[in-house]
Structure formats: C-alpha cells, structure tokens
Design a protein around this motif. Structure first.
Motif, short mmCIF file in Angstrom:
data_model
loop_
_atom_site.label_atom_id
_atom_site.label_comp_id
_atom_site.label_asym_id
_atom_site.label_seq_id
_atom_site.Cartn_x
_atom_site.Cartn_y
_atom_site.Cartn_z
N UNK B 213 -6.19 20.96 16.54
CA UNK B 213 -6.57 20.88 15.12
C UNK B 213 -5.37 20.42 14.27
N UNK B 214 -4.18 20.84 14.67
CA UNK B 214 -2.97 20.45 13.92
C UNK B 214 -2.83 18.93 13.80
N UNK B 215 -3.25 18.22 14.84
CA UNK B 215 -3.19 16.76 14.79
C UNK B 215 -4.09 16.23 13.69
N UNK B 216 -5.28 16.83 13.57
CA UNK B 216 -6.22 16.40 12.52
C UNK B 216 -5.67 16.75 11.14
N UNK B 217 -5.02 17.93 11.05
CA UNK B 217 -4.42 18.34 9.77
C UNK B 217 -3.36 17.31 9.36
N UNK B 218 -2.52 16.97 10.30
CA UNK B 218 -1.47 15.96 10.03
C UNK B 218 -2.07 14.64 9.58
N UNK B 219 -3.09 14.19 10.32
CA UNK B 219 -3.75 12.92 10.00
C UNK B 219 -4.45 13.03 8.64
N UNK B 220 -5.04 14.17 8.39
CA UNK B 220 -5.72 14.41 7.10
C UNK B 220 -4.76 14.29 5.94
N UNK B 221 -3.55 14.85 6.12
CA UNK B 221 -2.54 14.76 5.04
C UNK B 221 -2.14 13.31 4.80
N UNK B 222 -2.11 12.54 5.87
CA UNK B 222 -1.78 11.12 5.76
C UNK B 222 -2.88 10.38 4.98
N UNK B 223 -4.14 10.68 5.33
CA UNK B 223 -5.28 10.04 4.65
C UNK B 223 -5.28 10.39 3.17
N UNK B 224 -5.00 11.68 2.90
CA UNK B 224 -4.96 12.20 1.53
C UNK B 224 -3.89 11.44 0.73
N UNK B 225 -2.72 11.29 1.32
CA UNK B 225 -1.62 10.59 0.64
C UNK B 225 -1.95 9.12 0.43
N UNK B 226 -2.58 8.51 1.44
CA UNK B 226 -2.93 7.09 1.33
C UNK B 226 -3.96 6.87 0.23
N UNK B 227 -4.92 7.80 0.11
CA UNK B 227 -5.95 7.69 -0.93
C UNK B 227 -5.31 7.79 -2.31
N UNK B 228 -4.38 8.74 -2.47
CA UNK B 228 -3.68 8.91 -3.76
C UNK B 228 -2.87 7.66 -4.09
N UNK B 229 -2.16 7.14 -3.10
CA UNK B 229 -1.31 5.97 -3.32
C UNK B 229 -2.17 4.77 -3.72
N UNK B 230 -3.31 4.61 -3.04
CA UNK B 230 -4.20 3.48 -3.35
C UNK B 230 -4.72 3.59 -4.78
N UNK B 231 -5.06 4.84 -5.18
CA UNK B 231 -5.58 5.04 -6.53
C UNK B 231 -4.50 4.79 -7.58
N UNK B 232 -3.28 5.22 -7.27
CA UNK B 232 -2.17 5.07 -8.22
C UNK B 232 -1.80 3.60 -8.43
N UNK B 233 -2.00 2.80 -7.39
CA UNK B 233 -1.58 1.40 -7.48
C UNK B 233 -2.63 0.51 -8.13
#
Lengths: 234, 234
Positions: B213-233
C-alpha cells in the motif's frame, strides 16, 4: 434457448444505445416487443429494471433485465446463436478482443466529444468539440481498414459489434451535419468510413430500426436548449 | 491453445488496470513475463503496442497486442480455458451479462470519483469527491449480495470478473484511507464488501500481484502534486 422466449426491449427511437440493442435483436431474427419509453415520464418497468442508471435500453428476457447497450448486444449474441444465426462478435478470441477494444473506444472517446458538439454552450466550445470529434474519428478510419480486411463491415461480410457501436451513432453524425454544418465522416477525409456508413444504412436491420434524421435533429435542438437553460440557471 | 505460448504483460505495479490483467494471468496459471514500464520513459514496445492510449496494461500474446484491462481479462479467460482451469467470467450468459454490467460500473462510475479524491485541488473538492465515492460504493454492496448468493466472491467460490474489477482498486482504497482518513469500505457501512476485501487480499493471486500500500501512497502523493502543479501553471 428456452422453448418460448419472452423478449422485451425498452428504448427511445433516437437513442444510439437503444438503436444498437434493437439492431442486435433484429439481426438475430428473434421476435421482440419494442417498447418506446417517454423519457419525461419513465415507466415503472424501466425504473425497476435499471435502478442504477434509470436509462434505456433495457432488455427484459423472460422477466430478467439486462442493462447497458454493449452488455445487451453481447448477451443477445451469446443467447441466440447456432446454425444459420448471424454472429455479432467475431468467433476468434483475438478478433473478439480487438472488436471489444474499438467498441469501448467509440463509447469512451468518440461519443463524449460528439455529444459535446450538441451540448456546447458557446460557438467556441462547439468548434473545440468538433475539432476533438474529427480527431477522434481518425483512429476509427484506420481501425476499419485493419478489422474489415477489405470486406464490407468491421466484422467482415455482415454487421458486427463495432459496426453496431459506431453505426448506431450515424443518425447523430448526420443530424450534427444538418444542424451545424460539421462533417465528421466524409468522402474526402474518411473515405472508408464514408462508404461503410452508406452500406450500413442500406442494411435490412438499419432500415428497420434507424429513425428519421429529422427526429434526431428535433431531439438535438431540445438537448441544446436544455443545456443552455441548465447553464443559465446556475 | 498453441503448443508454445509467449505471453508478456506490460504493467505498472500500482496501476489497478495492470493489477487486474496480471491477476487474471496468475489465476489462469499460465506463465507470463511481467514487464514493469517506466511511465516517464515509456518503452517503444508499449508505444507501438497501444498507439491509441499509450497506456498500460498491454498483453502481448504470441506477438499480438491486446489493450484495455477488461478486454485483456476477457481475452485471457477465453484463451486459457478447459478442464481444471478456473473461469473468470460466469459460464451462464445472464450471470455473465450481470458481471459485465458491474465491472463497467466500477470503471465508469466508481473509479472516476475515487481518483477524484486524489486529484482534488481543494479540501472542499476532496470532501465532495469522497461523498460521491461513498455514494458510488453503495450499489456495489448490494450487487455483492445479489451476485455472490452467500458465497465468498462476486462470482461464487473463486475470484471472478467483478472481483478483479473492484479488487484491483483495493490498494488505492486503502491508500486513500491512509492519506486522507477517508474510509470507503468499512465494517460498519459496507460490511459485505469489508469481509470480501479481506478474503480478496488473502487469495494467492492477490498475494502474488498486489503491491505494498505504501507504494500506492507514494504514487498518490506524486499524482496529487502533479495535479496541483498543472492547475497552478494554467
């Protein structure tokens, strides 16, 4: 197959999803009561048969409901099979997988942008959706070449799964041409699909099931007005 | 079945869609080379095998690619069948239709809102998506009762089509619980699915395929950050 089949299909004439299910039944040559639903006053039978989506089409076979158009088409194909009964899905598992891939593509990628043309709230949005739809039809032009192998339909000599998935949208593709002068399938840009669409329309099942394009135009204008009204009331 | 099968699956450990395809192959007991793709640098094989979506999973069977997870699962089920080989889809056509309906529901209705929790840009949006996800799991709790008929899995005594469709999301359901304290499947609100999820996780195929599950958590945090970055740009 039971000795006595009771088949009832709940649909709406201009629904591409109902068209698929209806054509599948017609292709199989089985007798089926087609019941037209009034979407502004859905029947108790529709609501109780499809409690999750409350949408057409629903096939009711010996009292048991089946929902979702592509699920219905596959069910009909599996239940009514045998000597002399046309197959809708290819019999080869790999070709079947390819057909399922493209039918899902039609629903997941092509239909949403096609519908977006009608539901667009501004001219700019409509142009965007038209551009996306024109891009989304291109892989289908290629897919036709790959799947049909020079034959008349995606599945070969007769109408099959991908033919039904895309062919059920032809009435709407023509309605959109009339409403907005947007040509999604054309002899110049998608020559294979253009010739295929003509053959599809000339098939006995299409002639029996497809509504007049005017009906889709009328319904499209209603959808367009409803989308604007919903946006204005927000 | 050919005498010598060459089976290769392109996947990503935390992709629910790859998990389904991988588990299907494991359940069938066929030997398959599992190739982990680097999504930031996709292989030529992936790009050429799935030119439409350029996504995992792709199953390559004797050199021929099959894309889309549920298409792969059905293909694997059809190709590798026979005495002693477990069936993934029910053999009864009506039960098969019902399984296809619920698997499509998982992908069309449940997964988009579940993913929305991770991709939400604001706390308010996350709460909205969580509410929608909790509403979307309810019909699945009912469906389990209807399909399983008191047995361990949706399909009966062993893992089947709907089990794979929903079960492949369990790692993400648990990751979301850890990340946001949102409980989508719980003993109090979805007791049947809660017990089912435990059985699913204990199966041999799940133990072989499911990532930490930790792998999914890590990947989820990456997706979350990418979504924020895309919205900010924007």
């Amino acid at each position: 197959m039971a000795a006595k089949e009771e088949l009832k299909l709940l649909g709406v004439d201009v629904s591409p999803f109902a068209i698929r299910a209806h054509m599948a039944v017609v292709i199989k040559g089985v007798s089926c009561e087609y019941v037209v639903e009034d979407l502004s006053n859905k029947s108790e039978l529709l609501l109780s048969s499809n409690p999750v989506y409350k949408k057409v089409p629903v096939l009711i076979h010996n009292g048991k409901p089946i929902c979702e158009s592509l699920v219905i088409v596959q069910y009909v194909d599996e239940i009514f099979s045998g000597d002399g009964v046309p197959s809708i899905l290819p019999t080869d598992p790999y070709e079947r997988a390819i057909a399922r891939f493209w039918a899902a593509y039609v629903d997941d990628k092509f239909f949403p942008v096609l519908r977006g043309i009608v539901l667009a709230l501004t001219e700019q949005e409509r142009v965007e959706k038209a551009t996306e739809t024109l891009a989304a039809i291109e892989p289908l032009e290629e897919a036709f070449a790959m799947c049909s192998k020079g034959k008349a339909f995606f599945s070969g000599d007769s109408i099959g799964y991908v033919d039904l998935a895309l062919g059920s949208l032809l009435v709407w593709i023509e309605a959109i041409r009339r409403m907005y002068n947007i040509e999604i399938i054309s002899a110049s840009k998608t020559p294979r699909l253009s010739a295929w669409a003509e053959r599809f329309g000339e098939s006995a099942a299409a002639k029996e099931v497809l509504p007049e394009v005017d009906k889709a135009v009328q319904f499209g204008k209603m959808l367009e007005a409803a989308a604007s009204a919903a946006a204005a009331s927000k």
